[in-house]
Design a protein around this motif. Structure first.
Motif, PDB file in Angstrom:
ATOM      1  N   LYS A  32       0.815  -1.221   0.000  1.00  0.00           N
ATOM      2  CA  LYS A  32       0.000   0.000   0.000  1.00  0.00           C
ATOM      3  C   LYS A  32       0.845   1.265   0.000  1.00  0.00           C
ATOM      4  N   ARG A  33       1.969   1.241   0.717  1.00  0.00           N
ATOM      5  CA  ARG A  33       2.836   2.427   0.747  1.00  0.00           C
ATOM      6  C   ARG A  33       3.406   2.708  -0.640  1.00  0.00           C
ATOM      7  N   PHE A  34       3.826   1.655  -1.323  1.00  0.00           N
ATOM      8  CA  PHE A  34       4.388   1.794  -2.669  1.00  0.00           C
ATOM      9  C   PHE A  34       3.330   2.317  -3.631  1.00  0.00           C
ATOM     10  N   LEU A  35       2.136   1.750  -3.582  1.00  0.00           N
ATOM     11  CA  LEU A  35       1.062   2.193  -4.458  1.00  0.00           C
ATOM     12  C   LEU A  35       0.692   3.647  -4.181  1.00  0.00           C
ATOM     13  N   SER A  36       0.717   4.047  -2.915  1.00  0.00           N
ATOM     14  CA  SER A  36       0.421   5.428  -2.553  1.00  0.00           C
ATOM     15  C   SER A  36       1.445   6.384  -3.163  1.00  0.00           C
ATOM     16  N   LEU A  37       2.724   5.994  -3.143  1.00  0.00           N
ATOM     17  CA  LEU A  37       3.774   6.827  -3.729  1.00  0.00           C
ATOM     18  C   LEU A  37       3.572   6.971  -5.238  1.00  0.00           C
ATOM     19  N   LEU A  38       3.199   5.895  -5.894  1.00  0.00           N
ATOM     20  CA  LEU A  38       2.959   5.946  -7.332  1.00  0.00           C
ATOM     21  C   LEU A  38       1.754   6.835  -7.655  1.00  0.00           C
ATOM     22  N   GLN A  39       0.749   6.811  -6.788  1.00  0.00           N
ATOM     23  CA  GLN A  39      -0.403   7.697  -6.974  1.00  0.00           C
ATOM     24  C   GLN A  39       0.017   9.158  -6.814  1.00  0.00           C
ATOM     25  N   HIS A  40       0.950   9.428  -5.890  1.00  0.00           N
ATOM     26  CA  HIS A  40       1.480  10.788  -5.727  1.00  0.00           C
ATOM     27  C   HIS A  40       2.158  11.246  -7.018  1.00  0.00           C
ATOM     28  N   ILE A  41       3.007  10.389  -7.586  1.00  0.00           N
ATOM     29  CA  ILE A  41       3.728  10.727  -8.812  1.00  0.00           C
ATOM     30  C   ILE A  41       2.747  10.985  -9.949  1.00  0.00           C
ATOM     31  N   HIS A  42       1.787  10.092 -10.102  1.00  0.00           N
ATOM     32  CA  HIS A  42       0.779  10.219 -11.161  1.00  0.00           C
ATOM     33  C   HIS A  42      -0.016  11.514 -10.992  1.00  0.00           C
ATOM     34  N   ASP A  43      -0.371  11.836  -9.769  1.00  0.00           N
ATOM     35  CA  ASP A  43      -1.137  13.046  -9.475  1.00  0.00           C
ATOM     36  C   ASP A  43      -0.327  14.299  -9.800  1.00  0.00           C
ATOM     37  N   ILE A  44       0.940  14.310  -9.418  1.00  0.00           N
ATOM     38  CA  ILE A  44       1.810  15.462  -9.717  1.00  0.00           C
ATOM     39  C   ILE A  44       1.896  15.682 -11.219  1.00  0.00           C
ATOM     40  N   PHE A  45       2.123  14.599 -11.960  1.00  0.00           N
ATOM     41  CA  PHE A  45       2.272  14.693 -13.415  1.00  0.00           C
ATOM     42  C   PHE A  45       1.002  15.250 -14.058  1.00  0.00           C
ATOM     43  N   LYS A  46      -0.164  14.809 -13.591  1.00  0.00           N
ATOM     44  CA  LYS A  46      -1.428  15.286 -14.153  1.00  0.00           C
ATOM     45  C   LYS A  46      -1.669  16.755 -13.808  1.00  0.00           C
ATOM     46  N   ILE A  47      -1.379  17.151 -12.563  1.00  0.00           N
ATOM     47  CA  ILE A  47      -1.614  18.545 -12.166  1.00  0.00           C
ATOM     48  C   ILE A  47      -0.673  19.481 -12.927  1.00  0.00           C
ATOM     49  N   LEU A  48       0.600  19.085 -13.058  1.00  0.00           N
ATOM     50  CA  LEU A  48       1.553  19.917 -13.792  1.00  0.00           C
ATOM     51  C   LEU A  48       1.147  20.067 -15.258  1.00  0.00           C
ATOM     52  N   SER A  49       0.438  19.080 -15.787  1.00  0.00           N
ATOM     53  CA  SER A  49       0.005  19.125 -17.183  1.00  0.00           C
ATOM     54  C   SER A  49      -1.338  19.825 -17.355  1.00  0.00           C
ATOM     55  N   SER A  50      -1.949  20.231 -16.241  1.00  0.00           N
ATOM     56  CA  SER A  50      -3.238  20.925 -16.284  1.00  0.00           C
ATOM     57  C   SER A  50      -3.032  22.432 -16.204  1.00  0.00           C
ATOM     58  N   GLY A  51      -4.139  23.161 -16.307  1.00  0.00           N
ATOM     59  CA  GLY A  51      -4.065  24.617 -16.184  1.00  0.00           C
ATOM     60  C   GLY A  51      -3.536  25.068 -14.836  1.00  0.00           C
ATOM     61  N   TRP A  52      -3.832  24.315 -13.786  1.00  0.00           N
ATOM     62  CA  TRP A  52      -3.350  24.680 -12.457  1.00  0.00           C
ATOM     63  C   TRP A  52      -1.826  24.681 -12.415  1.00  0.00           C
ATOM     64  N   GLY A  53      -1.232  23.659 -13.025  1.00  0.00           N
ATOM     65  CA  GLY A  53       0.225  23.592 -13.043  1.00  0.00           C
ATOM     66  C   GLY A  53       0.834  24.705 -13.862  1.00  0.00           C
ATOM     67  N   LYS A  54       0.199  25.013 -14.993  1.00  0.00           N
ATOM     68  CA  LYS A  54       0.715  26.089 -15.851  1.00  0.00           C
ATOM     69  C   LYS A  54       0.670  27.427 -15.120  1.00  0.00           C
ATOM     70  N   PHE A  55      -0.451  27.715 -14.468  1.00  0.00           N
ATOM     71  CA  PHE A  55      -0.566  28.995 -13.766  1.00  0.00           C
ATOM     72  C   PHE A  55       0.389  29.074 -12.587  1.00  0.00           C
ATOM     73  N   TYR A  56       0.622  27.940 -11.916  1.00  0.00           N
ATOM     74  CA  TYR A  56       1.570  28.005 -10.797  1.00  0.00           C
ATOM     75  C   TYR A  56       2.957  28.378 -11.300  1.00  0.00           C
ATOM     76  N   ASN A  57       3.382  27.792 -12.413  1.00  0.00           N
ATOM     77  CA  ASN A  57       4.727  28.077 -12.924  1.00  0.00           C
ATOM     78  C   ASN A  57       4.857  29.492 -13.465  1.00  0.00           C
ATOM     79  N   ILE A  58       3.739  30.150 -13.751  1.00  0.00           N
ATOM     80  CA  ILE A  58       3.784  31.534 -14.242  1.00  0.00           C
ATOM     81  C   ILE A  58       3.669  32.524 -13.095  1.00  0.00           C
TER      82      ILE A  58
END
Length: 498
Positions: free
Chosen positions: A201-227
């Motif tokens: 479960k700990r490993f799967l949770s970490l992978l969900q964190h990575i997947h979530d980060i990648f999706k948010i960075l690829s969304s409008g929220w991630g773009k606006f944060y970097n600007i």
């Protein structure tokens, strides 16, 4: 009372005049900077907004349209920050390869900088970056220290993945985390010295964190944060999860480092962390680039980079293969002829599987998982195509434009394995193939990633037919998100044993 009203109006008037003055000064500074630096031309920028009002949510699409007007090298302002855009094969190659040293800086990426503070291999600069990159390359290349090779670890993990596919009993399933667990376990065995069970479960949770980060960075929220990081830091929204996820990932790495320190033997290094601890122990320069913070961040760079991009490539590739069953059938036939079904595919098989190799390359070209590359910057004042780029200027190489360059690929918007086949149906390289970027900042894990993608693809195609849950004509290959990464739409498949 009347005097209070007058006072109020005076305050409003003074406030308005101040705002106007600030806006005018800001506009003047933008114009002055562009004239002084002689940056490439581009659309007119507004104060604070820059060119955001002219950009689509799909940034690559907007940059493509702007390139038609301003050419392969132009300037856009993301908020107040100028970015020189490199569009097409020739411009990207000229900068990243022919002037590799000048364009070798890591540009601003606030979402990662807030967490890494410029530590770690991927987001550092100067001597720190050179030291960490050199060490990481040598360690990955020499990994094993006389023990099992990386290829054997990938083959072993591919078998674990096959078992998970079999356990689905030919029922529809989402392959996302099966793929990310398999890929991540390879980098975990290198970095941490062990793999994790798929029900951890700990490993799967970490992978969900990575997947979530990648999706948010690829969304409008991630773009606006970097600007606008200074503003977005104070606003609620999904972007705040990026840093919570990073914090949890950092805790995981720190726990592993602590465990390593308790059992560490310098004469018997077991993995990447042990090798890093050896470097930390060496006396010499009191201001060493090898310390606890660079250890944690470099480990996270490898863990994150070695998980999401490769697993997303595999996930996108499966979707493409289900849409084109004729192509998949040709791969089945080639694998059966060359490898059969009684032994594991090896890297040596690649040269005897030209069609399969061409399809894998075409998947990487067509999907362009990292469409814009990570941001670059020039490390010194640089002359480029008649323009003057001051030291520190952010540069955005559009890797997707290289992969879609009509001078290098026929019908680049279509999926066509013949882009990597010659007239004799043998595999042919193309120097416009840049899924791992190019130049000084090319992905240090390229060799590992290529090995993983080839062995994982050939292993599950050797053993399974990939059956979609909808008709192939209904499969949409358009990314569901396109920003820092191209993310495929969610889907399910049925794995039918062959």
């Amino acid at each position: 009372m009347f005097s209070n009203v007058l006072t109020g109006w005076k305050r409003i008037e003074i406030c308005s005049m101040t705002i106007t003055l600030v806006v005018l000064c800001f506009s003047f500074l933008i114009i002055l900077r562009r004239r002084k630096s002689k940056l490439p031309p581009g659309p007119k920028a507004l104060p604070f907004l820059g060119n955001l009002h002219q950009l689509d949510t799909n940034l690559v699409k907007s940059l493509t349209e702007l390139s038609h007007r301003y050419g392969p090298v132009f300037t856009i302002y993301l908020g107040p920050q100028p970015n020189v855009v490199l569009y097409g094969y020739k411009a990207v190659k000229e900068a990243l390869v022919e002037q590799a040293e000048n364009f070798s800086g890591r540009g601003e990426f606030p979402a990662f900088y807030r967490f890494t503070q410029g530590n770690g291999m991927a987001f550092s600069n100067g001597e720190k970056w050179k030291d960490l990159r050199r060490f990481s390359l040598v360690t990955l290349r020499n990994f094993g220290m006389g023990k099992r090779s990386i290829e054997e670890r990938i083959q072993e993990e591919a078998q674990f993945m096959l078992e998970e596919f079999r356990n689905t009993k030919q029922k529809p399933f989402d392959p996302t985390f099966f793929l990310s667990q398999a890929v991540s376990n390879v980098i975990c065995s290198i970095v941490f010295g062990n793999r994790f069970e798929y029900d951890n479960k700990r490993f799967l949770s970490l992978l969900q964190h990575i997947h979530d980060i990648f999706k948010i960075l690829s969304s409008g929220w991630g773009k606006f944060y970097n600007i606008y990081p200074g503003i977005m830091d104070y606003l609620p929204g999904p972007h705040q999860r990026i840093f919570k996820n990073f914090k949890n990932m950092k805790s995981f790495v720190l726990e592993n480092v602590s465990d390593h320190e308790k059992t560490f033997q310098a004469e018997h290094p077991r993995d990447f962390i042990d090798c890093f601890l050896i470097k930390m122990q060496k006396k010499g320069n009191p201001i060493s680039n090898f310390n606890n913070e660079t250890l944690v961040m470099t480990t996270l760079n490898l863990f994150f980079g070695g998980t999401e991009t490769v697993s997303t490539t595999l996930r996108y590739g499966i979707l493409i293969l289900m849409k084109y069953p004729d192509i998949t059938e040709k791969i089945h036939q080639e694998i059966d002829k060359v490898i059969g079904r009684n032994r594991c595919p090896t890297v040596e098989d690649r040269s005897n599987l030209p069609y399969t190799d061409a399809v894998i390359h075409e998947i990487q070209r067509f999907t362009s998982i990292i469409p814009l590359s990570l941001p670059h910057c020039v490390i010194r004042d640089t002359q480029f195509r008649g323009y003057h780029l001051p030291k520190g200027t952010n540069v955005t190489p559009v890797l997707m434009s290289v992969h879609n360059d009509p001078e290098k690929f026929k019908e680049p918007l279509a999926f066509n394995p013949e882009n990597f086949l010659d007239e004799n149906n043998q595999f042919k390289n193309n120097d416009a193939f840049m899924p791992f970027s190019s130049g000084k900042r090319i992905c240090p894990g390229e060799g590992l990633a290529r090995m993983e993608i080839f062995i994982f693809f050939t292993t599950f195609l050797q053993n399974f037919k990939l059956k979609p849950t909808v008709h192939p004509d209904e499969i949409d290959l358009t990314p569901s998100l396109s920003g820092s990464g191209n993310v495929p739409a969610d889907y399910q498949l049925i794995a039918v044993p062959r």
